[in-house]
Design an enzyme around this catalytic site. Structure first.
Site, mmCIF file in Angstrom:
data_model
loop_
_atom_site.group_PDB
_atom_site.id
_atom_site.type_symbol
_atom_site.label_atom_id
_atom_site.label_comp_id
_atom_site.label_asym_id
_atom_site.label_seq_id
_atom_site.Cartn_x
_atom_site.Cartn_y
_atom_site.Cartn_z
ATOM 1 N N ASN A 101 89.650 67.560 57.579
ATOM 2 C CA ASN A 101 88.718 67.961 58.645
ATOM 3 C C ASN A 101 89.121 69.284 59.286
ATOM 4 O O ASN A 101 88.301 69.979 59.871
ATOM 5 C CB ASN A 101 88.699 66.932 59.787
ATOM 6 C CG ASN A 101 88.336 65.536 59.360
ATOM 7 O OD1 ASN A 101 88.880 64.576 59.880
ATOM 8 N ND2 ASN A 101 87.412 65.413 58.430
ATOM 9 N N ASP A 154 76.395 63.892 61.412
ATOM 10 C CA ASP A 154 76.463 64.325 60.026
ATOM 11 C C ASP A 154 75.593 63.480 59.097
ATOM 12 O O ASP A 154 75.795 63.485 57.905
ATOM 13 C CB ASP A 154 77.921 64.292 59.550
ATOM 14 C CG ASP A 154 78.552 62.924 59.765
ATOM 15 O OD1 ASP A 154 77.797 61.955 59.982
ATOM 16 O OD2 ASP A 154 79.786 62.831 59.729
ATOM 17 N N CYS A 212 58.280 64.651 64.990
ATOM 18 C CA CYS A 212 57.085 65.489 64.878
ATOM 19 C C CYS A 212 57.222 66.403 63.660
ATOM 20 O O CYS A 212 56.263 66.665 62.945
ATOM 21 C CB CYS A 212 56.908 66.374 66.109
ATOM 22 S SG CYS A 212 56.555 65.501 67.630
ATOM 23 N N CYS A 247 78.918 67.020 53.772
ATOM 24 C CA CYS A 247 79.884 68.110 53.654
ATOM 25 C C CYS A 247 80.963 67.785 52.633
ATOM 26 O O CYS A 247 81.515 68.669 51.974
ATOM 27 C CB CYS A 247 80.541 68.396 55.001
ATOM 28 S SG CYS A 247 79.419 69.127 56.187
ATOM 29 N N CYS A 295 52.366 61.707 67.039
ATOM 30 C CA CYS A 295 53.748 61.312 66.706
ATOM 31 C C CYS A 295 53.969 59.864 67.131
ATOM 32 O O CYS A 295 53.564 59.464 68.228
ATOM 33 C CB CYS A 295 54.749 62.226 67.415
ATOM 34 S SG CYS A 295 56.467 61.715 67.194
ATOM 35 N N CYS A 348 56.897 60.187 70.231
ATOM 36 C CA CYS A 348 56.661 60.995 71.434
ATOM 37 C C CYS A 348 55.183 61.327 71.630
ATOM 38 O O CYS A 348 54.830 62.086 72.530
ATOM 39 C CB CYS A 348 57.516 62.263 71.415
ATOM 40 S SG CYS A 348 56.867 63.604 70.396
ATOM 41 N N CYS A 387 84.895 61.474 36.854
ATOM 42 C CA CYS A 387 84.372 62.408 37.854
ATOM 43 C C CYS A 387 85.276 62.281 39.085
ATOM 44 O O CYS A 387 86.388 61.774 38.995
ATOM 45 C CB CYS A 387 82.911 62.107 38.178
ATOM 46 S SG CYS A 387 82.679 60.528 38.974
#
Lengths: 118, 465
Positions: B140, B200, B244, B258, B317, B320, B421
């Site tokens: 990190n 994230d 929206c 990430c 929406c 909202c 992999c």
């Protein structure tokens, strides 16, 4: 009205969309100015055409330019897949009519994938 | 009162007017006392790092959610600390007071939250809540500069709180060491004035959006991946909410984290700074009539920043809009079909018994049994580290390069093919592809857990990234 057969459109890809287009962030594309109107009556010889819209551009782009995995670009309804925002000349496409917006010569169309990392 | 003063009579006549300055002095001293106590607490916490066993007892687990007590003026300590901001035209004492009386919640103490929380704490936000469920990991630190090497394994929310307190003990930092979900988010969100989405994953982004709409809080949203970042304020002054813009969550397989996509550390740092800026602008009502926009940051483009105009709130929406159908939080993990963390889940495409463990491959390798070892990671990862004699064909290029494998299968075309992999996920679809092409008469298997497991179980000198 004097008409050209093709429109010069600048396509831009960001947020990872460029990976689907051979890592090109910008593509200058000559897009047909008109597309045939699809009707059930297949006999008709007269070529009915309509001016190119964003909907046509998405289909055309996925056939002509897309290098891999179309499901990451186009959705079932002929729009872009969920999570892609389209910009028409620097503005949210919702402000311009979304799929039905008629393309103009020299338009700049941006496809952005939303990012979730942090 | 000082009665030993020789000018007795004048002191007496002043006594009614001198109460006020004395009271002011008491208030000032009280503020200084609070500041010193906070400083002591910060130092104590930092020292506790050297003795992990006492840490749990020292850190507050339950966050107080009572309203932030408002102050009507700044202390001399605050004036000295924030002087460079106080002399800014259009910010000044009012701007600083607005920050002082504002409670902000930073959700996520990762790459975005690191710079964001530090700048907000430094700027003088009165109360700063920090939410994170994860712990500090060495991988990190290239971007999450609010943590440090000695805090590996510590909860990120606690580590971030310590750093903010060390930077500015006047900022009250609240630790929320938990996974935010629909069962706990609403009361936490409601206790703050502005929410910063520094998360994230898609599920938590929709959760925060809905909770902010339901709680009437502006949401400053940032995201970053590879060289790109995005910044938008949602649910603020007639602008759109996240739904929206994106009514439907993206298919889970199109979302890259990430850990898999990579990220240049300074990219989320840049976006986190901008999130802090936007939150400060909202708190101080700076540029409050600007139309809603999204800012795109692209570190490797010639125009690094571009700001685009966004739609307004959509009347239809579902959260909202004018007649919303969502009136309480839903299950966002289910809604998005992806987990509320950025950890890569294990894939189970092929039954376990049809796969190869690291140990089983090790013995094949040691016996020098002829075989082909195919590594399907991207080349950029293969270049970091690879197993001896493995050949590299990235998964997405596999169909076009089948012939390269055939060249390695020996005269009888019967050597087994083993696929490896990074984590044992991509190797599974690769096996399926190889089976479809029927390339060998030998077996086709992949290695469970990939090279990470290989490093854990077989070769501790094999690097992990």
């Amino acid at each position: 009205m004097a008409t050209k057969d093709t429109l010069q459109i600048e396509l831009q890809f960001s947020g990872g969309m460029e990976l689907l287009f051979d890592n090109q962030k910008t593509i200058q594309a000559d897009v047909p100015a008109f597309f045939p109107i699809v009707t059930k009556d297949t006999d008709t010889n007269q070529q009915e055409r309509h001016a190119a819209t964003i909907r046509d551009l998405i289909a055309w782009t996925s056939i002509e330019l897309l290098k891999e995995r179309p499901e990451l670009f186009i959705g079932d309804d002929g729009s872009v897949r969920a999570g892609i925002l389209v910009l028409i000349n620097g503005a949210d496409w919702e402000l311009e009519g979304e799929l039905e917006y008629e393309l103009q010569d020299k338009d700049e169309i941006v496809f952005i994938s939303t990012l979730h990392g942090g | 009162m000082n009665t030993s003063n020789s000018t007795h009579s004048s002191a007496k006549s002043d006594s009614s007017t001198s109460v006020e300055p004395l009271e002011q002095r008491v208030r000032r001293l009280e503020q200084e006392k609070v500041a010193l106590e906070q400083q002591i607490e910060a130092l104590r916490l930092e020292q506790a790092l050297w003795n992990r066993s006492t840490l749990a007892a020292d850190l507050p687990k339950e966050a107080p959610l009572d309203p932030l007590p408002k102050v009507e003026k700044l202390s001399n300590l605050e004036i000295a600390r924030y002087g460079r901001q106080l002399i800014l035209p259009n910010f000044g004492i009012q701007g600083q007071m607005d920050l002082r009386n504002c409670a902000m919640l930073v959700v996520g103490a990762g790459g975005l939250g690191a710079s964001c929380a530090l700048y907000l704490g430094g700027a003088g936000v009165g109360r700063l809540g920090i939410v994170d469920h994860d712990t500090v990991d060495i991988s990190n630190l290239h971007r999450q500069i609010i943590h440090n090497e000695s805090r590996q394994g510590m909860p990120k929310a606690e580590s971030a709180a310590i750093s903010v307190r060390m930077l500015n003990p006047l900022c009250q930092v609240i630790v929320h060491n938990l996974v935010l979900d629909s069962s706990n988010a609403q009361p936490i969100i409601n206790a703050y004035d502005i929410v910063i989405d520094a998360t994230d994953n898609a599920a938590t982004r929709y959760l925060l959006n809905d909770a902010c709409v339901l709680g009437g809080k502006p949401l400053v949203s940032g995201s970053a991946l590879r060289f790109d970042g995005q910044l938008t304020t949602y649910n603020y002054r007639g602008g759109p909410c996240y739904r929206c813009l994106f009514p439907t969550p993206p298919p889970a397989e199109t979302v890259t984290n990430c850990s898999d996509g990579g990220v240049l550390g300074v990219v989320p740092g840049t976006i986190g700074c901008l999130q802090a800026l936007e939150a400060i602008k909202i708190a101080t009502r700076m540029n409050e009539h600007d139309p809603p926009t999204m800012t795109l940051f692209s570190a490797n483009s010639s125009t690094m920043f571009r700001t685009i105009k966004l739609r307004k709130r959509k009347p239809d929406c579902i959260v909202c809009g004018d007649s919303p159908t969502i009136d309480k939080l839903i299950d966002y993990v289910q809604f998005c079909g992806s987990s509320a963390t950025d950890k890569t889940p294990d894939l189970f495409l092929i039954p376990f018994q049809e796969r190869l463990t690291c140990k089983a491959y090790k013995s094949i390798y040691d016996r020098r049994t002829p075989h082909v070892l195919l590594d399907v990671r991207e080349k950029v990862q293969f270049d970091i580290c690879s197993l001896p004699s493995s050949i590299n064909i990235p998964l997405k290029n596999l169909p076009e390069h089948i012939d390269e494998i055939k060249d390695q299968l020996g005269p009888q075309q019967d050597r087994p093919v083993y696929v490896v992999c990074r984590r044992g996920n991509d190797s599974q679809p690769a096996v399926k592809i190889l089976q479809e092409y029927g390339i060998t008469r030998g077996e086709i298997k992949d290695i469970v857990g990939g090279l990470e497991k290989w490093s854990d179980q077989i070769d501790p000198d094999f690097p992990k990234y």
